[in-house]
Design an enzyme around this catalytic site. Sequence first.
Site, PDB file in Angstrom:
ATOM      1  N   LYS A 296       2.971 -17.685  -6.302  1.00 11.56           N
ATOM      2  CA  LYS A 296       2.710 -15.936  -6.163  1.00 11.56           C
ATOM      3  C   LYS A 296       3.397 -15.528  -8.406  1.00 11.56           C
ATOM      4  O   LYS A 296       3.656 -16.759  -8.538  1.00 11.56           O
ATOM      5  CB  LYS A 296       3.911 -15.103  -5.467  1.00 11.56           C
ATOM      6  CG  LYS A 296       3.354 -13.520  -5.627  1.00 11.56           C
ATOM      7  CD  LYS A 296       2.834 -13.696  -4.398  1.00 11.56           C
ATOM      8  CE  LYS A 296       1.703 -12.216  -4.420  1.00 11.56           C
ATOM      9  NZ  LYS A 296       0.608 -12.592  -3.100  1.00 11.56           N
TER      10      LYS A 296
ATOM     11  N   ASP B 139      -4.152  -9.332  -5.162  1.00 17.39           N
ATOM     12  CA  ASP B 139      -2.978  -8.638  -4.417  1.00 17.39           C
ATOM     13  C   ASP B 139      -3.034  -7.576  -5.157  1.00 17.39           C
ATOM     14  O   ASP B 139      -4.039  -7.605  -6.085  1.00 17.39           O
ATOM     15  CB  ASP B 139      -1.895  -9.714  -5.052  1.00 17.39           C
ATOM     16  CG  ASP B 139      -0.847  -8.890  -3.783  1.00 17.39           C
ATOM     17  OD1 ASP B 139      -0.725  -9.843  -2.660  1.00 17.39           O
ATOM     18  OD2 ASP B 139       0.272  -8.348  -4.412  1.00 17.39           O
TER      19      ASP B 139
HETATM   20  P1  NDP Z   1      -4.349  -3.008  -3.106  1.00 15.23           P
HETATM   21  O1  NDP Z   1      -3.685  -3.024  -4.785  1.00 15.23           O
HETATM   22  O2  NDP Z   1      -5.662  -3.697  -3.099  1.00 15.23           O
HETATM   23  O3  NDP Z   1      -3.788  -1.698  -2.825  1.00 15.23           O
HETATM   24  C1  NDP Z   1      -2.126  -1.491  -2.838  1.00 15.23           C
HETATM   25  C2  NDP Z   1      -2.010   0.454  -1.757  1.00 15.23           C
HETATM   26  O4  NDP Z   1      -0.892   0.403  -2.013  1.00 15.23           O
HETATM   27  C3  NDP Z   1      -3.047   1.477  -2.762  1.00 15.23           C
HETATM   28  O5  NDP Z   1      -3.707   1.964  -2.589  1.00 15.23           O
HETATM   29  C4  NDP Z   1      -1.945   1.785  -3.699  1.00 15.23           C
HETATM   30  O6  NDP Z   1      -2.432   3.047  -4.126  1.00 15.23           O
HETATM   31  C5  NDP Z   1      -0.557   1.488  -2.783  1.00 15.23           C
HETATM   32  N1  NDP Z   1       0.459   1.339  -3.359  1.00 15.23           N
HETATM   33  C6  NDP Z   1       0.942   0.424  -4.450  1.00 15.23           C
HETATM   34  N2  NDP Z   1       2.021   0.557  -5.142  1.00 15.23           N
HETATM   35  C7  NDP Z   1       2.495   1.374  -4.684  1.00 15.23           C
HETATM   36  C8  NDP Z   1       3.679   1.809  -4.548  1.00 15.23           C
HETATM   37  N3  NDP Z   1       4.789   1.777  -5.149  1.00 15.23           N
HETATM   38  N4  NDP Z   1       3.962   3.254  -3.323  1.00 15.23           N
HETATM   39  C9  NDP Z   1       2.897   3.275  -3.083  1.00 15.23           C
HETATM   40  N5  NDP Z   1       1.952   3.206  -3.174  1.00 15.23           N
HETATM   41  C10 NDP Z   1       1.881   2.045  -3.489  1.00 15.23           C
HETATM   42  O7  NDP Z   1      -3.400  -4.371  -3.259  1.00 15.23           O
HETATM   43  P2  NDP Z   1      -3.419  -4.761  -0.827  1.00 15.23           P
HETATM   44  O8  NDP Z   1      -4.034  -3.811  -0.171  1.00 15.23           O
HETATM   45  O9  NDP Z   1      -4.077  -5.584  -1.365  1.00 15.23           O
HETATM   46  O10 NDP Z   1      -1.885  -5.237  -1.341  1.00 15.23           O
HETATM   47  C11 NDP Z   1      -1.676  -4.422  -0.412  1.00 15.23           C
HETATM   48  C12 NDP Z   1      -0.082  -5.005  -0.104  1.00 15.23           C
HETATM   49  O11 NDP Z   1      -0.896  -6.560   1.185  1.00 15.23           O
HETATM   50  C13 NDP Z   1       0.893  -5.921  -0.905  1.00 15.23           C
HETATM   51  O12 NDP Z   1       2.036  -5.790  -0.121  1.00 15.23           O
HETATM   52  C14 NDP Z   1       0.891  -7.108  -0.819  1.00 15.23           C
HETATM   53  O13 NDP Z   1       1.267  -7.440  -0.875  1.00 15.23           O
HETATM   54  C15 NDP Z   1      -0.303  -6.710   0.370  1.00 15.23           C
HETATM   55  N6  NDP Z   1      -0.917  -8.118   0.937  1.00 15.23           N
HETATM   56  C16 NDP Z   1      -1.962  -8.297   0.781  1.00 15.23           C
HETATM   57  C17 NDP Z   1      -2.951  -9.840   0.793  1.00 15.23           C
HETATM   58  C18 NDP Z   1      -4.287  -9.673  -0.142  1.00 15.23           C
HETATM   59  O14 NDP Z   1      -5.124 -10.682   0.509  1.00 15.23           O
HETATM   60  N7  NDP Z   1      -4.688  -8.825  -0.520  1.00 15.23           N
HETATM   61  C19 NDP Z   1      -2.924 -10.345   2.078  1.00 15.23           C
HETATM   62  C20 NDP Z   1      -1.547 -10.692   2.366  1.00 15.23           C
HETATM   63  C21 NDP Z   1      -0.394  -9.403   1.842  1.00 15.23           C
HETATM   64  P3  NDP Z   1      -2.757   2.982  -5.546  1.00 15.23           P
HETATM   65  O15 NDP Z   1      -4.472   3.387  -5.149  1.00 15.23           O
HETATM   66  O16 NDP Z   1      -2.569   4.841  -6.203  1.00 15.23           O
HETATM   67  O17 NDP Z   1      -2.736   2.114  -7.000  1.00 15.23           O
HETATM   68  O1  2IT Z   2       0.300 -12.252   0.152  1.00 14.27           O
HETATM   69  C1  2IT Z   2      -0.485 -12.777   0.106  1.00 14.27           C
HETATM   70  O2  2IT Z   2      -1.364 -13.977   1.373  1.00 14.27           O
HETATM   71  C2  2IT Z   2      -2.406 -12.251  -0.962  1.00 14.27           C
HETATM   72  N1  2IT Z   2      -2.041 -11.428  -1.463  1.00 14.27           N
HETATM   73  C3  2IT Z   2      -3.360 -13.752  -0.142  1.00 14.27           C
HETATM   74  C4  2IT Z   2      -2.694 -14.581  -1.126  1.00 14.27           C
HETATM   75  C5  2IT Z   2      -4.199 -15.739  -1.760  1.00 14.27           C
HETATM   76  O3  2IT Z   2      -3.838 -16.512  -1.778  1.00 14.27           O
HETATM   77  O4  2IT Z   2      -5.061 -15.359  -0.745  1.00 14.27           O
END
Ligand code: NDP
Ligand code: 2IT
Length: 448
Positions: free
Chosen positions: A126, A166
């Site tokens: 990561k 992420d």
């Molecule tokens: P994005 O940046 O696309 O979206 C994150 C969302 O969560 C936004 O709506 C953001 O608000 C909100 N957010 C982030 N930080 C905070 C905080 N501290 N307090 C409140 N709201 C918050 O990220 P992802 O959707 O990609 O990721 C979301 C979660 O999923 C994370 O935990 C990530 O590690 C996990 N994840 C992501 C994967 C992926 O493929 N993208 C795969 C597996 C897990 P705002 O719009 O205001 O920024």
């Molecule tokens: O938390 C996660 O699994 C991710 N942000 C996706 C990682 C990836 O390599 O697609």
Amino acid sequence: MSYVDEVYDLVVEKNPSQPEFHQAVKEVLESLRVVIEANEEKYRKDALLERLVTPERQILFRVPWVDDKGQVQVNNGFRVQFNSAIGPYKGGLRLHPSVNLGIIKFLGFEQIFKNSLTGLPIGGGKGGSDFDPKGKSDREVMAFCQSFITELHKYIGADTDVPAGDIGTGAREIGFMYGQYKRLTGLYEGVLTGKGLSYGGSLARTEATGYGLLYLTEEMLKCNGRDIKNKIVAVSGAGNVAIYAIQKAQQLGAKPVTCSDSTGWIYDPAGIDVALLKEVKEVKRARLSEYAAARPSAEYHEKKNGEHGVWSIKCDIALPCATQNELDLEDAKMLVANGCFAVAEGANMPTTMDATEYFQKNNVLFCPGKASNAGGVATSALEMSQNSERLSWTFKEVDSKLKDIMVNIFHSIDDASKQYGMLRNYVAGANIAGFLKVAEAMNAQGIV
Ligand code: NDP
Ligand code: 2IT
């Protein structure tokens, strides 16, 4: 003292001020206790757990870039290459002001077990930075991404370490990073995933984490005699994971009624309008108040500390898809009191440990993120395969592989929970099933 407790104490002592990393390690080690204690002498002699909790390599670097006013800005860059026993390091890059080494280590540690559960050959890693893309111009984001990759490119590659998106890292950031990597190395290779479709990205990667979350949730419900159809779903977050979780939930006949961002949350009893949500968050990069302004059925609530936000809404299923520790014990009590019977994590470690235990004690079906959000990284691994064979698969092909992977993950964690006498404890099942494959590979490869 048992070996598991000794190693946990060592982690706390050697990694001060990294509470999220301690939390992730504690949860895993507690689950592994039964496996380790059955063969404690061998694991201890091989220092298997000490090796597991210590990253193979940690890269910390300076990221200087110039803002639109001509001022030089400096951010911290991180890449933690945690474990390569079963494949090249694989995991996202988080761009958020809260990022520090402890956060990246917790995420990298989780990624080891998640990636193992996918059944695909990917190790755990990561990275990220405390850079905040919010409010920056496209040129500023490009300047940051180019500087970030100028340093990181020395340590990554299609067969060594493959970063992805992420929080804060989406298609725009991956594009800038890929361009700079190619310019520096001259290589057109699958070094990053989540790429655009015109330059090696995979169909369905954008949707994969959210869709995968729902495929697993549907299977978990089915195997417990429940149906997802017509269920009310509370979702947090409004980013990549949340948007496509909401979309797939609707396709499966459920009704998601909430979403949230860092400033507030939406309750829309008519059901979330995905097209509008995408327009507000993906196109305009605006706040959720704009969603409510355009949608008469929706209520907007400013975020207030100490309030339960989306978890105060009566729902059947809760899908936390924003960030770590966003659902605490008080939220869990409220959800259970309101009749919620299933929780599946879309984010990484969004539920605190006491909230998780409360759900389990109250017979709520609870699936940890390392299983339920593994669809994103699994589809990234499918993107790597397509890049290697220089072909691209259809949406249907990728989506159907994703569905199979999620159904298999559910069955492997369910089987492990049964095999170790912890029926329906999917936290234990996920940690044990993920661990066993990595431990076997580490064992076979000797002391490295
Ligand atoms: P994005 O940046 O696309 O979206 C994150 C969302 O969560 C936004 O709506 C953001 O608000 C909100 N957010 C982030 N930080 C905070 C905080 N501290 N307090 C409140 N709201 C918050 O990220 P992802 O959707 O990609 O990721 C979301 C979660 O999923 C994370 O935990 C990530 O590690 C996990 N994840 C992501 C994967 C992926 O493929 N993208 C795969 C597996 C897990 P705002 O719009 O205001 O920024
Ligand atoms: O938390 C996660 O699994 C991710 N942000 C996706 C990682 C990836 O390599 O697609």
